[in-house]
Design a protein around this motif. Structure first.
Motif, short mmCIF file in Angstrom:
data_model
loop_
_atom_site.label_atom_id
_atom_site.label_comp_id
_atom_site.label_asym_id
_atom_site.label_seq_id
_atom_site.Cartn_x
_atom_site.Cartn_y
_atom_site.Cartn_z
N ASP A 145 0.85 -1.19 0.00
CA ASP A 145 0.00 0.00 0.00
C ASP A 145 0.89 1.25 0.00
N GLN A 146 0.70 2.13 -0.98
CA GLN A 146 1.52 3.33 -1.07
C GLN A 146 1.32 4.25 0.13
N GLY A 147 0.16 4.19 0.76
CA GLY A 147 -0.10 5.04 1.90
C GLY A 147 0.29 4.43 3.23
N ASP A 148 0.64 3.13 3.24
CA ASP A 148 1.00 2.45 4.48
C ASP A 148 1.89 1.27 4.14
N SER A 149 3.19 1.41 4.37
CA SER A 149 4.15 0.39 3.96
C SER A 149 4.04 -0.90 4.77
N SER A 150 3.20 -0.91 5.80
CA SER A 150 3.01 -2.14 6.58
C SER A 150 1.91 -3.02 5.99
N GLU A 237 -17.15 -11.34 -8.08
CA GLU A 237 -16.84 -10.21 -7.21
C GLU A 237 -15.33 -10.08 -7.03
N VAL A 238 -14.83 -8.85 -7.11
CA VAL A 238 -13.43 -8.56 -6.82
C VAL A 238 -13.31 -8.05 -5.39
N SER A 239 -12.42 -8.67 -4.63
CA SER A 239 -12.19 -8.26 -3.24
C SER A 239 -10.70 -8.01 -3.05
N VAL A 240 -10.38 -7.15 -2.09
CA VAL A 240 -8.99 -6.87 -1.77
C VAL A 240 -8.73 -7.32 -0.34
N TYR A 241 -7.90 -8.34 -0.20
CA TYR A 241 -7.44 -8.75 1.13
C TYR A 241 -6.25 -7.88 1.52
N VAL A 242 -6.20 -7.54 2.79
CA VAL A 242 -5.11 -6.71 3.31
C VAL A 242 -4.35 -7.50 4.36
N LEU A 243 -3.06 -7.68 4.12
CA LEU A 243 -2.17 -8.28 5.12
C LEU A 243 -1.46 -7.13 5.82
N LYS A 244 -1.77 -6.92 7.08
CA LYS A 244 -1.20 -5.79 7.81
C LYS A 244 -0.18 -6.30 8.83
N PHE A 245 1.07 -5.89 8.64
CA PHE A 245 2.16 -6.30 9.52
C PHE A 245 2.40 -5.23 10.59
N SER A 246 3.09 -5.64 11.66
CA SER A 246 3.40 -4.69 12.73
C SER A 246 4.54 -3.76 12.35
N GLY A 247 5.27 -4.09 11.29
CA GLY A 247 6.31 -3.22 10.74
C GLY A 247 6.16 -3.18 9.23
N SER A 248 7.22 -2.78 8.55
CA SER A 248 7.17 -2.73 7.09
C SER A 248 6.93 -4.13 6.53
N ALA A 249 6.11 -4.21 5.50
CA ALA A 249 5.80 -5.50 4.89
C ALA A 249 7.06 -6.15 4.34
N PRO A 250 7.29 -7.43 4.63
CA PRO A 250 8.49 -8.09 4.11
C PRO A 250 8.44 -8.27 2.60
N MET A 251 9.62 -8.20 1.98
CA MET A 251 9.74 -8.45 0.56
C MET A 251 9.90 -9.96 0.32
N GLY A 252 9.79 -10.37 -0.94
CA GLY A 252 9.95 -11.78 -1.28
C GLY A 252 8.64 -12.41 -1.71
N GLN A 253 8.63 -13.73 -1.75
CA GLN A 253 7.47 -14.46 -2.26
C GLN A 253 6.44 -14.71 -1.16
N TYR A 254 5.18 -14.52 -1.51
CA TYR A 254 4.05 -14.80 -0.63
C TYR A 254 3.21 -15.92 -1.25
N ARG A 255 2.67 -16.73 -0.38
CA ARG A 255 1.71 -17.75 -0.81
C ARG A 255 0.52 -17.69 0.14
N ILE A 256 -0.68 -17.58 -0.43
CA ILE A 256 -1.90 -17.58 0.37
C ILE A 256 -2.74 -18.77 -0.07
N ASP A 257 -3.06 -19.65 0.87
CA ASP A 257 -3.90 -20.81 0.61
C ASP A 257 -5.29 -20.53 1.15
N PHE A 258 -6.29 -20.55 0.25
CA PHE A 258 -7.68 -20.31 0.62
C PHE A 258 -8.39 -21.65 0.79
#
Length: 276
Positions: A145-150, A237-258
């Motif tokens: 998120d450009q407005g919140d790096s976490s 429907e298009v939805s936006v999930y938000v992963l909010k970290f306690s600090g800056s969001a980590p870089m690298g690969q993410y995997r989300i299993d639904f």
């Protein structure tokens, strides 16, 4: 004697005419057979081109759900995209063109198969109906998120529904961070049903403020059981999930299993990478 001479002359003429006709018929027969043979080869090439185009459609369906590009992103929504999936196959080639639309009747995949001088096209309308029930959104990359790096924003689309997301697992390389999951500004974490203990363990849950129910983890995979009231998805429907970290969001690969309400196929995964 004169009559006999005329008969011999007539016989010679008849013989020459007959030989000429036989020669013409022979040449015509050979020409027709050669033409048929050539036409048969064109038909075979056309049939092979059609089979290659059909294989291109199957390949696109598989890659749209599971394939990754060279940057570690799901190829369904990356900059490289499905249209880069052209391949050589069986002595020919196929190319793919995908026109994404949230309106399902306009969602179209076209595969073109080529073999020799023959080309055939196969069009598959309502393409997303053949994919996993939930995928990333084509052309709309997961991002910080450009407005919140976490915060990491993860747009997804429901290709088949309605469905309920009862649980999601997040895998990312991070350590000693708190994480919560939101959708449309609502915290989705079912804190009371979580398998994790209260904080004091390596992976734990914490309720340290209103709407701040989170999980502390140190790398690997963390499981979020979700509140059913906030986790329903309607078809297309298009939805936006938000992963909010306690600090800056980590870089690298993410995997989300639904984990969904569908009886088969769970979990359905999306994979993306974040780069500095």
């Amino acid at each position: 004697m004169k009559t006999l001479s005329n008969s011999r002359g007539i016989s010679l003429v008849v013989l020459i005419v007959a030989m000429t006709l036989i020669m013409i018929l022979g040449v015509s027969f050979v020409s027709i057979m050669a033409s048929k043979q050539k036409g048969f080869l064109y038909q075979v090439d056309s049939y092979r081109a059609l089979n290659i185009a059909n294989a291109g459609v199957e390949y696109a369906i598989r890659c749209a759900s599971d394939g990754l590009d060279s940057n570690g992103n799901s190829i369904f929504f990356s900059d490289q995209g499905l249209s880069t999936l052209g391949r050589s196959l069986g002595g020919g080639t196929f190319s793919i063109n995908y026109a994404y639309s949230q309106t399902i009747d306009a969602d179209l995949l076209t595969a073109t198969g080529t073999y020799g001088t023959s080309s055939r096209q196969v069009r598959l309308s309502r393409f997303r109906r053949y994919l996993s029930p939930i995928t990333l959104v084509p052309g709309n990359q997961a991002r910080v998120d450009q407005g919140d790096s976490s915060q990491v924003l993860v747009p997804v689309i429901c290709n088949e529904g309605p469905l309920i997301i009862s649980r999601l697992d997040v895998t990312v390389s991070a350590s000693n961070v708190y994480l919560k999951v939101m959708r449309a500004g609502v915290n989705l974490f079912d804190y009371n049903s979580s398998i994790y203990p209260e904080c004091g363990a390596a992976i734990c849950k914490i309720n340290d403020a209103p709407n701040e129910q989170r999980i502390l983890f140190n790398g690997g995979t963390v499981r979020f059981d979700l509140l059913s009231a906030a986790s329903q998805h309607n078809q297309d429907e298009v939805s936006v999930y938000v992963l909010k970290f306690s600090g800056s969001a980590p870089m690298g690969q993410y995997r989300i299993d639904f984990f969904t309400s569908f009886p088969n196929g769970n979990p359905f995964s999306v994979i993306f990478s974040l780069h500095p």
